[in-house]
Design an enzyme around this catalytic site. Structure first.
Site, PDB file in Angstrom:
ATOM      1  N   ARG A  91     -34.143  -9.707 -14.768  1.00 38.62           N
ATOM      2  CA  ARG A  91     -34.956 -10.240 -13.684  1.00 38.62           C
ATOM      3  C   ARG A  91     -35.635 -11.503 -14.207  1.00 38.62           C
ATOM      4  O   ARG A  91     -36.069 -11.533 -15.359  1.00 38.62           O
ATOM      5  CB  ARG A  91     -36.009  -9.192 -13.314  1.00 38.62           C
ATOM      6  CG  ARG A  91     -36.563  -9.283 -11.937  1.00 38.62           C
ATOM      7  CD  ARG A  91     -37.363  -8.030 -11.609  1.00 38.62           C
ATOM      8  NE  ARG A  91     -36.520  -6.931 -11.183  1.00 38.62           N
ATOM      9  CZ  ARG A  91     -35.985  -6.836  -9.960  1.00 38.62           C
ATOM     10  NH1 ARG A  91     -36.247  -7.756  -9.052  1.00 38.62           N
ATOM     11  NH2 ARG A  91     -35.199  -5.834  -9.642  1.00 38.62           N
ATOM     12  N   HIS A 109     -29.752 -13.418 -25.233  1.00 38.02           N
ATOM     13  CA  HIS A 109     -28.685 -13.683 -24.259  1.00 38.02           C
ATOM     14  C   HIS A 109     -27.345 -13.633 -24.988  1.00 38.02           C
ATOM     15  O   HIS A 109     -27.214 -14.198 -26.079  1.00 38.02           O
ATOM     16  CB  HIS A 109     -28.889 -15.054 -23.609  1.00 38.02           C
ATOM     17  CG  HIS A 109     -27.863 -15.343 -22.555  1.00 38.02           C
ATOM     18  ND1 HIS A 109     -27.920 -14.795 -21.301  1.00 38.02           N
ATOM     19  CD2 HIS A 109     -26.734 -16.085 -22.597  1.00 38.02           C
ATOM     20  CE1 HIS A 109     -26.858 -15.187 -20.598  1.00 38.02           C
ATOM     21  NE2 HIS A 109     -26.134 -15.975 -21.364  1.00 38.02           N
TER      22      HIS A 109
HETATM   23  C1  GAR Z   1     -27.331  -7.400 -23.991  1.00 34.78           C
HETATM   24  O1  GAR Z   1     -26.025  -7.799 -24.302  1.00 34.78           O
HETATM   25  C2  GAR Z   1     -28.179  -8.609 -23.697  1.00 34.78           C
HETATM   26  O2  GAR Z   1     -27.888  -9.706 -24.504  1.00 34.78           O
HETATM   27  C3  GAR Z   1     -27.831  -8.877 -22.273  1.00 34.78           C
HETATM   28  O3  GAR Z   1     -27.759  -7.612 -21.667  1.00 34.78           O
HETATM   29  C4  GAR Z   1     -27.362  -6.656 -22.649  1.00 34.78           C
HETATM   30  C5  GAR Z   1     -28.383  -5.538 -22.655  1.00 34.78           C
HETATM   31  O4  GAR Z   1     -27.944  -4.482 -23.465  1.00 34.78           O
HETATM   32  N1  GAR Z   1     -28.800  -9.725 -21.633  1.00 34.78           N
HETATM   33  C6  GAR Z   1     -28.509 -10.587 -20.667  1.00 34.78           C
HETATM   34  O5  GAR Z   1     -27.389 -10.720 -20.198  1.00 34.78           O
HETATM   35  C7  GAR Z   1     -29.688 -11.388 -20.171  1.00 34.78           C
HETATM   36  N2  GAR Z   1     -29.241 -12.461 -19.325  1.00 34.78           N
HETATM   37  P1  GAR Z   1     -28.987  -3.395 -23.984  1.00 34.78           P
HETATM   38  O6  GAR Z   1     -29.768  -2.885 -22.780  1.00 34.78           O
HETATM   39  O7  GAR Z   1     -28.130  -2.323 -24.604  1.00 34.78           O
HETATM   40  O8  GAR Z   1     -29.877  -4.072 -24.987  1.00 34.78           O
END
Ligand code: GAR
Length: 209
Positions: A91, A109
């Protein structure tokens, strides 16, 4: 120790990596709470299993983005964190929210920013024929995935990679990178100044080289 609140929307594996790293006695920060915008986020029970307090603020329980953020800010007021770590928090924070914690919000990211901001990063990296992919920890500013970089980690893209195999390879690096980046912010070896990353104690490059 610096007081850190982690923000999650999903599985919370990065939050867990932070929580485990910060348990070391000499680590300069601790995760004092986890906040989610999804009551069903898998990471909430993982945090609870470690004894970390969790708070869920479902967006649908609030009339507006402002009201949702106001509730989160009120909880943060009680928690009085030094640092916020967005860890798969899907978000966008408002400008007012970000200004309240300016220079004290990190995000991870799963791409080598400025390449592939936003969603579906791994598929886009594969489609673009990239031979290298990776992840970025950066300071959060108002533009999505635009803030100054703290650390990046790289992995190879293999010939037969799918978004799933590539994301798994990148995620393993995320789990190493985020605790390192938080360490640097918590111990003062990196900070944001005028929208740039500054490393006060790092030696300048010798002139003439
Ligand atoms: C991770 O790969 C993070 O880098 C990405 O979501 C995933 C969350 O995994 N974030 C984004 O894409 C933000 N734009 P997690 O809940 O297992 O940490």
């Amino acid at each position: 120790k610096k007081r850190v609140v982690a923000f999650i929307s999903g599985g919370g594996s990065n939050m867990l990596a932070l929580a485990r790293a910060t348990q070391a006695a000499d680590y300069p920060a601790e995760i004092i709470a986890v906040i989610s915008d999804r009551p069903d986020a898998g990471g909430l029970s993982k945090a609870q299993a470690l004894g970390i307090p969790t708070f869920a603020f479902a967006r649908r329980d609030f009339d507006s983005k402002d009201a949702h953020e106001a509730a989160i800010l009120a909880e943060l007021g009680r928690l009085s964190p030094d640092i916020l770590c967005l860890a798969g928090y899907m978000r966008l924070l408002s400008g007012a929210f970000i200004q309240r914690y300016e220079g004290r919000i990190l995000n991870i990211h799963p791409s080598l920013l400025p390449l592939f901001p936003g969603l579906h990063t791994h598929q886009r990296a594969i489609d673009a024929g990239m031979t290298e992919a990776g992840c970025t920890v950066h300071f959060v500013t108002e533009g999505m995935d635009e803030g100054p970089v703290v650390l990046q980690g790289t992995v190879p893209v293999l010939r037969d990679d799918t978004a799933e195999t590539l994301s798994a390879r990148v995620l393993r690096v995320e789990h190493l990178l985020y605790p390192q980046a938080l360490l640097q912010l918590a111990n003062g070896s990196v900070r944001m100044e005028d929208g740039r990353t500054v490393r006060p104690l790092s030696r300048a490059h010798p002139s003439g080289t």
